[in-house]
Design an enzyme around this catalytic site. Structure first.
Site, PDB file in Angstrom:
ATOM      1  N   CYS A 120       1.484   8.652 -10.858  1.00  0.00           N
ATOM      2  CA  CYS A 120       1.413   9.471  -9.782  1.00  0.00           C
ATOM      3  C   CYS A 120       1.896  10.774 -10.200  1.00  0.00           C
ATOM      4  CB  CYS A 120       2.052   9.071  -8.347  1.00  0.00           C
ATOM      5  SG  CYS A 120       1.487   7.269  -7.951  1.00  0.00           S
ATOM      6  N   HIS A 260       4.353  14.608  -3.790  1.00  0.00           N
ATOM      7  CA  HIS A 260       3.512  13.470  -4.032  1.00  0.00           C
ATOM      8  C   HIS A 260       3.258  12.828  -2.581  1.00  0.00           C
ATOM      9  CE1 HIS A 260       1.280  10.204  -5.287  1.00  0.00           C
ATOM     10  NE2 HIS A 260       2.296   9.170  -5.029  1.00  0.00           N
ATOM     11  N   ASN A 289      -2.600   7.351  -0.270  1.00  0.00           N
ATOM     12  CA  ASN A 289      -1.837   7.708  -1.495  1.00  0.00           C
ATOM     13  C   ASN A 289      -3.058   7.650  -2.664  1.00  0.00           C
ATOM     14  OD1 ASN A 289      -0.544   7.768  -4.016  1.00  0.00           O
ATOM     15  ND2 ASN A 289       0.904   6.282  -3.509  1.00  0.00           N
TER      16      ASN A 289
HETATM   17  O1  UT7 Z   1       3.351   6.428  -5.479  1.00  0.00           O
HETATM   18  C1  UT7 Z   1       4.330   5.700  -5.541  1.00  0.00           C
HETATM   19  C2  UT7 Z   1       3.820   4.339  -5.004  1.00  0.00           C
HETATM   20  N1  UT7 Z   1       4.338   4.028  -3.948  1.00  0.00           N
HETATM   21  C3  UT7 Z   1       5.329   4.059  -2.948  1.00  0.00           C
HETATM   22  O2  UT7 Z   1       5.722   5.193  -2.940  1.00  0.00           O
HETATM   23  C4  UT7 Z   1       5.478   3.014  -1.844  1.00  0.00           C
HETATM   24  C5  UT7 Z   1       7.001   2.911  -1.499  1.00  0.00           C
HETATM   25  N2  UT7 Z   1       7.318   1.862  -0.618  1.00  0.00           N
HETATM   26  C6  UT7 Z   1       6.813   1.895   0.494  1.00  0.00           C
HETATM   27  O3  UT7 Z   1       6.465   2.992   1.202  1.00  0.00           O
HETATM   28  C7  UT7 Z   1       7.247   0.776   1.521  1.00  0.00           C
HETATM   29  O4  UT7 Z   1       7.973  -0.137   0.935  1.00  0.00           O
HETATM   30  C8  UT7 Z   1       5.847   0.079   2.141  1.00  0.00           C
HETATM   31  C9  UT7 Z   1       5.170   1.081   3.040  1.00  0.00           C
HETATM   32  C10 UT7 Z   1       5.293  -0.167   0.897  1.00  0.00           C
HETATM   33  C11 UT7 Z   1       6.511  -1.379   2.734  1.00  0.00           C
HETATM   34  O5  UT7 Z   1       7.142  -1.062   3.860  1.00  0.00           O
HETATM   35  P1  UT7 Z   1       8.560  -1.951   4.023  1.00  0.00           P
HETATM   36  O6  UT7 Z   1       9.081  -1.589   5.177  1.00  0.00           O
HETATM   37  O7  UT7 Z   1       9.340  -2.023   2.659  1.00  0.00           O
HETATM   38  O8  UT7 Z   1       7.860  -3.527   4.222  1.00  0.00           O
HETATM   39  P2  UT7 Z   1       7.818  -4.636   3.223  1.00  0.00           P
HETATM   40  O9  UT7 Z   1       7.125  -4.724   2.003  1.00  0.00           O
HETATM   41  O10 UT7 Z   1       9.482  -5.127   3.049  1.00  0.00           O
HETATM   42  O11 UT7 Z   1       7.201  -5.892   4.219  1.00  0.00           O
HETATM   43  C12 UT7 Z   1       7.917  -6.249   5.630  1.00  0.00           C
HETATM   44  C13 UT7 Z   1       6.892  -7.102   6.464  1.00  0.00           C
HETATM   45  C14 UT7 Z   1       6.784  -8.448   5.442  1.00  0.00           C
HETATM   46  O12 UT7 Z   1       6.616  -9.479   6.351  1.00  0.00           O
HETATM   47  P3  UT7 Z   1       7.956 -10.589   6.528  1.00  0.00           P
HETATM   48  O13 UT7 Z   1       8.177 -10.928   5.185  1.00  0.00           O
HETATM   49  O14 UT7 Z   1       8.992  -9.600   6.600  1.00  0.00           O
HETATM   50  O15 UT7 Z   1       7.405 -11.590   7.474  1.00  0.00           O
HETATM   51  C15 UT7 Z   1       5.338  -7.918   4.890  1.00  0.00           C
HETATM   52  O16 UT7 Z   1       4.595  -9.279   4.578  1.00  0.00           O
HETATM   53  O17 UT7 Z   1       5.786  -6.533   6.194  1.00  0.00           O
HETATM   54  C16 UT7 Z   1       4.656  -7.516   6.020  1.00  0.00           C
HETATM   55  N3  UT7 Z   1       3.702  -6.564   5.639  1.00  0.00           N
HETATM   56  C17 UT7 Z   1       2.428  -6.135   6.371  1.00  0.00           C
HETATM   57  N4  UT7 Z   1       2.397  -6.486   7.714  1.00  0.00           N
HETATM   58  C18 UT7 Z   1       1.183  -5.804   8.106  1.00  0.00           C
HETATM   59  C19 UT7 Z   1       3.494  -6.095   4.119  1.00  0.00           C
HETATM   60  N5  UT7 Z   1       2.096  -5.317   4.291  1.00  0.00           N
HETATM   61  C20 UT7 Z   1       1.675  -5.432   5.545  1.00  0.00           C
HETATM   62  C21 UT7 Z   1       0.495  -4.993   6.295  1.00  0.00           C
HETATM   63  N6  UT7 Z   1       0.465  -5.239   7.486  1.00  0.00           N
HETATM   64  N7  UT7 Z   1      -0.342  -4.142   5.469  1.00  0.00           N
END
Ligand code: UT7
Length: 337
Positions: A120, A260, A289
């Site tokens: 990125c 970004h 993104n």
């Molecule tokens: O270009 C650079 C690359 N990327 C980034 O900058 C992304 C950086 N990271 C983030 O933006 C965040 O970490 C995310 C948006 C990707 C995720 O948010 P989070 O609050 O860290 O969520 P998580 O991955 O810890 O997941 C929390 C819960 C999980 O469920 P449990 O295990 O707590 O029951 C996931 O399974 O949310 C669940 N989950 C979803 N639920 C509905 C993960 N993806 C989804 C989804 N829809 N799409």
């Protein structure tokens, strides 16, 4: 970490362009494919929709459209381009470079062409690379493109990643100008110890294309979301501060901060920490993104919005897989070439 040196010639952005595929995919559309919903995606990322390229469009097709728009905007013909760099993590093929395919599509027959891989942060690194070649007199006109067809490299069964990305391309044309500053000093860094947190683990020489690898779905992007989030906020905040210090500027002197576009929460966290939220640009709601394309698409929107006037300073900051990061201040000088 390295900091760029003073330019021998002042180098400016003299044109910008972008291309977004027509197909809009909303959060509700994604909820029909994976177990997700608009509320989850929007509250955690600020994304409402993204663009997805047609099957018959490769990354070079998106890149070529953005490049043509930037050349038109700059009033430069394709055969005047001496250097053509495509920043991408979703190339048409491993080789030849996507840049060579773009050269053929747009008729930049006098350019030398290569791809740059910094995930990125790629288009920011490419701008610095092109700037220095112009500053040193190696080339006169450079075309820098950030282009991604992310949709090909996503696991559409993994709701944790497939909802976060989109396809698109953006481009800038660079030339030496009589401007006072043009593209100012930048700050850049990488940390390979974090490579495992954001990668496409399969398909390369480490883990070649085999039936077993494909069955494990390792040809698709994987991410440790929480860790990436924390590092992105910390490192982009630091990079902004470093770039300001390097150029003896205060944040008050920056007209617009273009980060970004990975996640609205990341952009807001940086804006709050630096107390510049009122000047943080955001379009992640529309495109999600788009990796290396995101910064270039954002720059095109910022300067075409009419809010940025000649002489205004724009601060670009990026973070991505590797990890890689950087920040650069750009004096908007279009019109002084
Ligand atoms: O270009 C650079 C690359 N990327 C980034 O900058 C992304 C950086 N990271 C983030 O933006 C965040 O970490 C995310 C948006 C990707 C995720 O948010 P989070 O609050 O860290 O969520 P998580 O991955 O810890 O997941 C929390 C819960 C999980 O469920 P449990 O295990 O707590 O029951 C996931 O399974 O949310 C669940 N989950 C979803 N639920 C509905 C993960 N993806 C989804 C989804 N829809 N799409």
């Amino acid at each position: 970490m390295s900091n760029s040196q003073n330019s021998l010639h002042t180098v400016s952005v003299i044109g910008t362009g972008a291309y977004l595929p027509e197909k809009v995919v909303t959060n509700d559309d994604l909820a029909k494919v994976v177990d997700t919903n608009d509320e989850w995606i929007f509250s955690r990322t600020g994304m409402r929709e993204r663009r997805i390229a047609r099957e018959d469009q490769a990354t070079s097709d998106l890149a070529a459209e953005a490049a043509k728009a930037a050349l038109r905007d700059a009033g430069v013909s394709a055969d005047e381009v001496d250097l053509l760099i495509v920043a991408t993590l979703s190339p048409d093929m491993f080789f030849p470079s996507t840049a060579c395919f773009v050269q053929e599509k747009i008729g930049a027959k006098n350019a030398y062409c290569y791809d740059l891989g910094a995930a990125c942060s790629g288009s920011l690194f490419a701008i610095e690379t092109a700037k220095n070649q112009i500053a040193c007199g190696v080339v006169k006109t450079a075309l820098v493109i950030g282009a991604e067809k992310m949709s090909t490299f996503l696991n559409w069964e993994d709701r944790g990643t497939c909802v976060l990305f989109g396809d698109g391309a953006g481009s800038v044309v660079l030339q030496a100008t009589g401007a006072e500053h043009g593209i100012m000093k930048g700050t850049f860094g990488s940390d390979g110890s974090m490579a495992h947190l954001l990668q496409t683990p399969g398909g390369g020489s480490r883990n070649p294309m085999t039936h077993e690898m494909l069955n494990r779905k390792e040809q698709y992007l994987t991410m440790g979301g929480r860790d990436v989030y924390k590092h992105a906020v910390k490192q982009m905040t630091q990079s902004v501060q470093d770039a300001l210090e390097l150029n003896s500027l205060t944040s008050d002197e920056i007209k617009c901060f273009v980060a970004h576009q990975a996640n609205a929460r990341i952009i807001e966290a940086i804006g709050m920490r630096l107390d510049v939220m009122d000047r943080m640009f955001m379009n992640v709601e529309k495109y999600a993104n788009t990796s290396a394309a995101a910064l270039m698409i954002a720059v095109d929107e910022v300067v075409k919005s009419g809010d940025v006037k000649q002489g205004d300073l724009i601060l670009l900051v990026a973070f991505g897989g590797g990890f890689t990061w950087g920040a650069t201040v750009v004096e908007w000088t279009k019109g002084t070439a």
